[in-house]
Design a protein around this motif. Structure first.
Motif, PDB file in Angstrom:
ATOM      1  N   LYS A 267     -58.221  95.811  59.617  1.00 57.63           N
ATOM      2  CA  LYS A 267     -56.790  96.041  59.816  1.00 57.63           C
ATOM      3  C   LYS A 267     -56.521  96.820  61.092  1.00 57.63           C
ATOM      4  O   LYS A 267     -55.602  96.499  61.853  1.00 57.63           O
ATOM      5  CB  LYS A 267     -56.206  96.781  58.601  1.00 57.63           C
ATOM      6  N   LEU A 268     -57.321  97.853  61.340  1.00 58.86           N
ATOM      7  CA  LEU A 268     -57.127  98.688  62.524  1.00 58.86           C
ATOM      8  C   LEU A 268     -57.353  97.897  63.802  1.00 58.86           C
ATOM      9  O   LEU A 268     -56.565  97.981  64.753  1.00 58.86           O
ATOM     10  CB  LEU A 268     -58.069  99.895  62.472  1.00 58.86           C
ATOM     11  N   ARG A 269     -58.430  97.118  63.841  1.00 55.94           N
ATOM     12  CA  ARG A 269     -58.725  96.331  65.049  1.00 55.94           C
ATOM     13  C   ARG A 269     -57.617  95.312  65.308  1.00 55.94           C
ATOM     14  O   ARG A 269     -57.227  95.080  66.457  1.00 55.94           O
ATOM     15  CB  ARG A 269     -60.070  95.617  64.901  1.00 55.94           C
ATOM     16  N   CYS A 270     -57.128  94.671  64.257  1.00 61.13           N
ATOM     17  CA  CYS A 270     -56.041  93.705  64.430  1.00 61.13           C
ATOM     18  C   CYS A 270     -54.765  94.402  64.910  1.00 61.13           C
ATOM     19  O   CYS A 270     -54.051  93.883  65.774  1.00 61.13           O
ATOM     20  CB  CYS A 270     -55.778  92.953  63.129  1.00 61.13           C
ATOM     21  N   LEU A 271     -54.493  95.576  64.373  1.00 65.12           N
ATOM     22  CA  LEU A 271     -53.337  96.348  64.809  1.00 65.12           C
ATOM     23  C   LEU A 271     -53.438  96.684  66.292  1.00 65.12           C
ATOM     24  O   LEU A 271     -52.455  96.563  67.042  1.00 65.12           O
ATOM     25  CB  LEU A 271     -53.226  97.636  63.982  1.00 65.12           C
ATOM     26  N   GLN A 272     -54.617  97.079  66.727  1.00 68.39           N
ATOM     27  CA  GLN A 272     -54.824  97.404  68.134  1.00 68.39           C
ATOM     28  C   GLN A 272     -54.594  96.195  69.033  1.00 68.39           C
ATOM     29  O   GLN A 272     -54.127  96.332  70.168  1.00 68.39           O
ATOM     30  CB  GLN A 272     -56.247  97.947  68.336  1.00 68.39           C
ATOM     31  N   LEU A 273     -54.923  95.009  68.533  1.00 64.55           N
ATOM     32  CA  LEU A 273     -54.755  93.775  69.306  1.00 64.55           C
ATOM     33  C   LEU A 273     -53.372  93.145  69.110  1.00 64.55           C
ATOM     34  O   LEU A 273     -53.096  92.075  69.657  1.00 64.55           O
ATOM     35  CB  LEU A 273     -55.833  92.764  68.902  1.00 64.55           C
ATOM     36  N   LYS A 274     -52.533  93.800  68.328  1.00 65.95           N
ATOM     37  CA  LYS A 274     -51.198  93.286  68.010  1.00 65.95           C
ATOM     38  C   LYS A 274     -51.282  91.925  67.310  1.00 65.95           C
ATOM     39  O   LYS A 274     -50.520  91.006  67.588  1.00 65.95           O
ATOM     40  CB  LYS A 274     -50.320  93.215  69.260  1.00 65.95           C
ATOM     41  N   ILE A 275     -52.245  91.838  66.406  1.00 70.46           N
ATOM     42  CA  ILE A 275     -52.406  90.665  65.547  1.00 70.46           C
ATOM     43  C   ILE A 275     -51.904  91.040  64.158  1.00 70.46           C
ATOM     44  O   ILE A 275     -52.325  92.064  63.604  1.00 70.46           O
ATOM     45  CB  ILE A 275     -53.882  90.226  65.478  1.00 70.46           C
ATOM     46  N   ASP A 276     -51.018  90.245  63.595  1.00 73.47           N
ATOM     47  CA  ASP A 276     -50.536  90.517  62.246  1.00 73.47           C
ATOM     48  C   ASP A 276     -51.661  90.284  61.246  1.00 73.47           C
ATOM     49  O   ASP A 276     -52.262  89.201  61.218  1.00 73.47           O
ATOM     50  CB  ASP A 276     -49.351  89.612  61.910  1.00 73.47           C
ATOM     51  N   PHE A 277     -51.944  91.278  60.439  1.00 80.15           N
ATOM     52  CA  PHE A 277     -53.021  91.210  59.453  1.00 80.15           C
ATOM     53  C   PHE A 277     -52.402  91.252  58.061  1.00 80.15           C
ATOM     54  O   PHE A 277     -51.668  92.176  57.728  1.00 80.15           O
ATOM     55  CB  PHE A 277     -53.982  92.377  59.641  1.00 80.15           C
ATOM     56  N   VAL A 278     -52.681  90.220  57.273  1.00 78.31           N
ATOM     57  CA  VAL A 278     -52.083  90.116  55.938  1.00 78.31           C
ATOM     58  C   VAL A 278     -53.185  90.069  54.897  1.00 78.31           C
ATOM     59  O   VAL A 278     -54.086  89.234  54.974  1.00 78.31           O
ATOM     60  CB  VAL A 278     -51.214  88.846  55.817  1.00 78.31           C
ATOM     61  N   GLU A 279     -53.132  90.975  53.934  1.00 80.49           N
ATOM     62  CA  GLU A 279     -54.076  90.963  52.827  1.00 80.49           C
ATOM     63  C   GLU A 279     -53.630  89.892  51.841  1.00 80.49           C
ATOM     64  O   GLU A 279     -52.597  90.031  51.188  1.00 80.49           O
ATOM     65  CB  GLU A 279     -54.120  92.336  52.160  1.00 80.49           C
ATOM     66  N   ALA A 280     -54.384  88.812  51.765  1.00 82.98           N
ATOM     67  CA  ALA A 280     -54.006  87.659  50.947  1.00 82.98           C
ATOM     68  C   ALA A 280     -54.911  87.583  49.724  1.00 82.98           C
ATOM     69  O   ALA A 280     -55.953  86.929  49.733  1.00 82.98           O
ATOM     70  CB  ALA A 280     -54.095  86.376  51.770  1.00 82.98           C
ATOM     71  N   ASP A 281     -54.515  88.287  48.672  1.00 86.72           N
ATOM     72  CA  ASP A 281     -55.244  88.244  47.403  1.00 86.72           C
ATOM     73  C   ASP A 281     -54.907  86.927  46.713  1.00 86.72           C
ATOM     74  O   ASP A 281     -53.738  86.631  46.456  1.00 86.72           O
ATOM     75  CB  ASP A 281     -54.827  89.434  46.539  1.00 86.72           C
ATOM     76  N   ILE A 282     -55.916  86.136  46.383  1.00 90.27           N
ATOM     77  CA  ILE A 282     -55.670  84.795  45.850  1.00 90.27           C
ATOM     78  C   ILE A 282     -55.007  84.810  44.484  1.00 90.27           C
ATOM     79  O   ILE A 282     -54.534  83.769  44.024  1.00 90.27           O
ATOM     80  CB  ILE A 282     -56.974  83.971  45.785  1.00 90.27           C
ATOM     81  N   ARG A 283     -54.927  85.968  43.845  1.00 90.35           N
ATOM     82  CA  ARG A 283     -54.285  86.042  42.532  1.00 90.35           C
ATOM     83  C   ARG A 283     -52.809  86.399  42.636  1.00 90.35           C
ATOM     84  O   ARG A 283     -52.134  86.541  41.618  1.00 90.35           O
ATOM     85  CB  ARG A 283     -55.008  87.068  41.658  1.00 90.35           C
ATOM     86  N   LYS A 284     -52.327  86.559  43.862  1.00 89.35           N
ATOM     87  CA  LYS A 284     -50.945  87.016  44.043  1.00 89.35           C
ATOM     88  C   LYS A 284     -50.080  85.934  44.674  1.00 89.35           C
ATOM     89  O   LYS A 284     -50.525  84.848  45.001  1.00 89.35           O
ATOM     90  CB  LYS A 284     -50.938  88.306  44.860  1.00 89.35           C
ATOM     91  N   ASP A 285     -48.811  86.286  44.888  1.00 91.79           N
ATOM     92  CA  ASP A 285     -47.787  85.333  45.289  1.00 91.79           C
ATOM     93  C   ASP A 285     -48.014  84.782  46.693  1.00 91.79           C
ATOM     94  O   ASP A 285     -48.292  85.536  47.628  1.00 91.79           O
ATOM     95  CB  ASP A 285     -46.419  86.030  45.218  1.00 91.79           C
ATOM     96  N   LEU A 286     -47.829  83.472  46.840  1.00 91.80           N
ATOM     97  CA  LEU A 286     -47.961  82.817  48.129  1.00 91.80           C
ATOM     98  C   LEU A 286     -46.735  83.008  49.024  1.00 91.80           C
ATOM     99  O   LEU A 286     -46.784  82.748  50.215  1.00 91.80           O
ATOM    100  CB  LEU A 286     -48.172  81.318  47.920  1.00 91.80           C
ATOM    101  N   GLN A 287     -45.634  83.453  48.464  1.00 88.51           N
ATOM    102  CA  GLN A 287     -44.407  83.513  49.249  1.00 88.51           C
ATOM    103  C   GLN A 287     -44.505  84.490  50.420  1.00 88.51           C
ATOM    104  O   GLN A 287     -43.845  84.309  51.442  1.00 88.51           O
ATOM    105  CB  GLN A 287     -43.217  83.875  48.360  1.00 88.51           C
ATOM    106  N   LYS A 288     -45.356  85.513  50.293  1.00 90.40           N
ATOM    107  CA  LYS A 288     -45.488  86.452  51.410  1.00 90.40           C
ATOM    108  C   LYS A 288     -46.110  85.771  52.618  1.00 90.40           C
ATOM    109  O   LYS A 288     -45.888  86.187  53.758  1.00 90.40           O
ATOM    110  CB  LYS A 288     -46.302  87.679  51.000  1.00 90.40           C
ATOM    111  N   VAL A 289     -46.899  84.708  52.389  1.00 91.43           N
ATOM    112  CA  VAL A 289     -47.466  83.938  53.496  1.00 91.43           C
ATOM    113  C   VAL A 289     -46.341  83.299  54.297  1.00 91.43           C
ATOM    114  O   VAL A 289     -46.311  83.360  55.532  1.00 91.43           O
ATOM    115  CB  VAL A 289     -48.429  82.856  52.973  1.00 91.43           C
TER     116      VAL A 289
END
Length: 301
Positions: A267-289
């Motif tokens: 997450k930190l490295r992606c933040l530094q690169l200005k890359i959006d990092f999304v925690e995609a737990d497969i048991r949760k809602d797809l709408q956040k994608v």
């Protein structure tokens, strides 16, 4: 909403499921606070005070009580490449092949939404090498070809495929010649010594002017929390076939600590690169994608 990924794999038509998901999402969007992301998103943008009123769409104003101006075709087109990790670890849990199933349904939904918004989309599938690299187009025929290919991936039998994520990302960065949005679905598992190489590859994407979103696809309960019964288990590495017998209770505390450290570094490295990092737990809602995509797209206008 917890997804029944095993049921999706057994009975689901990816095209139909994606369309239903997007239609439901758009219906919910109209009832939500996110009015700026309307179904007219591809054709309109919010009116800014001081602009000419010449292009205001008064019909939209009558429906939504918000001022939008019509946008020209060259303003609306966005190029997006959906990149799916198809290595063996993405076919975990083995009963549902949950991570690859989640990724394919999410990618199919985004492809449908992209085409609906007249954006151009292409599909890349990889493991230790690029397995498929499709064209980037915005036509309905192209969308159908993509969905057919994804359906084939959904139905395929599992094979031993290792991951070579850094090398593949470098190849993708070099192969995209126009500024694009790159959306990566991966569990981000790489060799320990390949950590810096992975982040260099992500930096390569950004250096070439591309926007990026990383969906870190995990089964959080088992892969982060090691949520297994406290009894002896045999764990099998899906990519190397290596086997390890142990009781999860013996290592759970240290395991969680190390995994949390790795996730935080990602997450930190992606933040530094200005890359959006999304925690995609497969048991949760797809709408956040879908919402993450809309937010990123609005920033690129």
């Amino acid at each position: 909403m917890e997804l029944n990924l095993q049921n999706i794999r057994q009975t689901g038509n990816l095209d139909l499921l994606a369309r239903q998901l997007v239609e439901g999402f758009i219906t919910g969007l109209h009832k939500s606070p996110y009015h700026g992301f309307s179904v007219e998103f591809a054709e309109h943008r919010l009116y800014n005070a001081g602009e000419s009123t010449r292009h205001i769409d008064w019909k939209v104003y009558a429906r939504n009580d918000r001022l939008y101006t019509k946008r020209y075709e060259e303003e609306t087109n966005l190029r997006c490449r959906l990149v799916i990790d198809n290595s063996s670890s993405m076919h975990y849990p083995t009963e549902s092949r949950g991570k690859i199933t989640f990724s394919l349904l999410a990618a199919a939904s985004l492809a449908y939404l992209l085409q609906r918004q007249r954006d151009a989309v292409g599909l890349t599938v990889f493991s230790d090498s690029i397995e498929h690299q499709g064209e980037v187009k915005s036509t309905p025929t192209h969308l159908q070809k993509m969905l057919v290919h994804m359906q084939g991936l959904l139905e395929q039998t599992a094979e031993n495929r290792t991951t070579r994520l850094p090398g593949v990302l470098h190849l993708i960065a070099e192969s995209i010649h126009k500024r694009s949005l790159v959306i990566l679905f991966s569990d981000m598992f790489a060799d320990v010594e390949a950590g810096d190489e992975l982040f260099a590859a992500l930096q390569h994407l950004r250096h070439n002017g591309h926007e990026a979103v990383v969906f870190h696809v995990t089964d959080e309960a088992t892969e982060l929390e090691l949520d297994f019964e406290d009894r002896p288990h045999e764990f099998i590495d899906l990519e190397t076939g290596a086997r390890l017998k142990l009781n999860p209770a013996q290592i759970r505390k240290e395991y969680r600590k190390r995994m949390e450290q790795y996730y935080e570094e990602l997450k930190l490295r992606c933040l530094q690169l200005k890359i959006d990092f999304v925690e995609a737990d497969i048991r949760k809602d797809l709408q956040k994608v879908l919402m993450t995509y809309l937010v990123k797209r609005s920033k690129m206008r």
